[in-house]
Scaffold this motif. Structure first.
Motif, PDB file in Angstrom:
ATOM      1  N   CYS A  12       0.795  -1.346  -0.060  1.00 35.23           N
ATOM      2  CA  CYS A  12       0.038   0.053   0.083  1.00 35.23           C
ATOM      3  C   CYS A  12       0.921   1.286   0.088  1.00 35.23           C
TER       4      CYS A  12
ATOM      5  N   THR B 294       2.026   1.671  -3.822  1.00 34.84           N
ATOM      6  CA  THR B 294       0.936   1.985  -4.563  1.00 34.84           C
ATOM      7  C   THR B 294       0.763   3.601  -4.081  1.00 34.84           C
TER       8      THR B 294
ATOM      9  N   GLU C   4      -6.387   8.088  -4.827  1.00 32.46           N
ATOM     10  CA  GLU C   4      -5.704   6.737  -4.751  1.00 32.46           C
ATOM     11  C   GLU C   4      -4.631   6.891  -3.861  1.00 32.46           C
TER      12      GLU C   4
ATOM     13  N   GLY D 268      -3.870   4.639  -0.640  1.00 35.10           N
ATOM     14  CA  GLY D 268      -2.849   3.710  -0.154  1.00 35.10           C
ATOM     15  C   GLY D 268      -2.304   3.740   0.963  1.00 35.10           C
TER      16      GLY D 268
ATOM     17  N   MET E  46      -4.484   2.892   3.807  1.00 34.58           N
ATOM     18  CA  MET E  46      -4.469   1.510   3.995  1.00 34.58           C
ATOM     19  C   MET E  46      -3.196   1.020   4.813  1.00 34.58           C
TER      20      MET E  46
ATOM     21  N   CYS F 135      -1.841  -0.628  -9.883  1.00 35.41           N
ATOM     22  CA  CYS F 135      -2.062  -0.049  -8.513  1.00 35.41           C
ATOM     23  C   CYS F 135      -3.346  -0.328  -7.977  1.00 35.41           C
ATOM     24  N   ARG F 136      -4.307  -0.154  -8.763  1.00 39.26           N
ATOM     25  CA  ARG F 136      -5.985  -0.290  -8.122  1.00 39.26           C
ATOM     26  C   ARG F 136      -5.902  -1.686  -7.976  1.00 39.26           C
TER      27      ARG F 136
ATOM     28  N   MET G 136      -4.453  -2.266  -4.691  1.00 38.00           N
ATOM     29  CA  MET G 136      -5.183  -1.853  -3.446  1.00 38.00           C
ATOM     30  C   MET G 136      -6.449  -2.636  -3.332  1.00 38.00           C
TER      31      MET G 136
END
Length: 176
Positions: free
Chosen positions: A15, A18, A40, A44, A47, A161-162, A165
């Motif tokens: 995370c 990311t 985002e 990241g 998280m 990246c998405r 996550m």
């Protein structure tokens, strides 16, 4: 989240990486890329902070309401921007999931999960599992368009990246 230390540190690393890449994407020349990358990056890093193993660091009790406030604000922003971009609906669901996890963690200090609302946790798990599967399928290589694309504007890296996550969210929800 409360769980084993090794997976927790892997989630923190994933995370954080990311989130850092999303910060770099905020320098994109494409406005929609910049706008999405900010939310985002917040997700990241948030998280990553929540995934630090409880055996290493137990956040003070005030941290959970702070998480809920930050991600509640992010949810309101995502709701506002979803009017023009359907991708922000995913940001809305992600922010709501973060608020939910923060509220559950605030309500159960020192416990190791298992205290969330099973139906809501199940719905979020179902959503993020579907999102991960769909995102994984979308990683199939795309044909190169005409010009040179900067590494911060590469859609397949943003999708990766998405995806990461989404996987992290599934892991975090499983420990709830």
């Amino acid at each position: 989240m409360h769980g084993s230390a090794s997976p927790g540190w892997l989630l923190v690393a994933l995370c954080t990486a990311t989130g850092a890449y999303c910060l770099l994407r905020m320098r994109s020349s494409v406005e929609e890329q910049r706008r999405a990358a900010g939310g985002e990056a917040l997700m990241g890093f948030g998280m990553a902070a929540m995934a630090v193993p409880a055996a290493v660091f137990t956040p003070p009790q005030w941290a959970w309401p702070a998480y809920a406030a930050v991600f509640g604000t992010a949810a309101l922003r995502a709701l506002w921007t979803a009017r023009t971009s359907p991708h922000h609906l995913h940001h809305l669901v992600g922010a709501v999931a973060m608020v939910y996890m923060a509220v559950v963690m605030a309500a159960t200090p020192g416990h190791h999960g298992g205290s969330g609302v099973p139906l809501l946790t199940g719905v979020l798990l179902l959503y993020f599992t579907g999102y991960v599967l769909l995102s994984g399928a979308r990683l199939i290589p795309m044909t190169a368009g005409g010009g040179t694309v900067g590494w911060g504007d590469r859609p397949e890296v943003a999708r990766a990246c998405r995806l990461s996550m989404g996987i992290a969210m599934v892991a975090m929800l499983l420990t709830l």
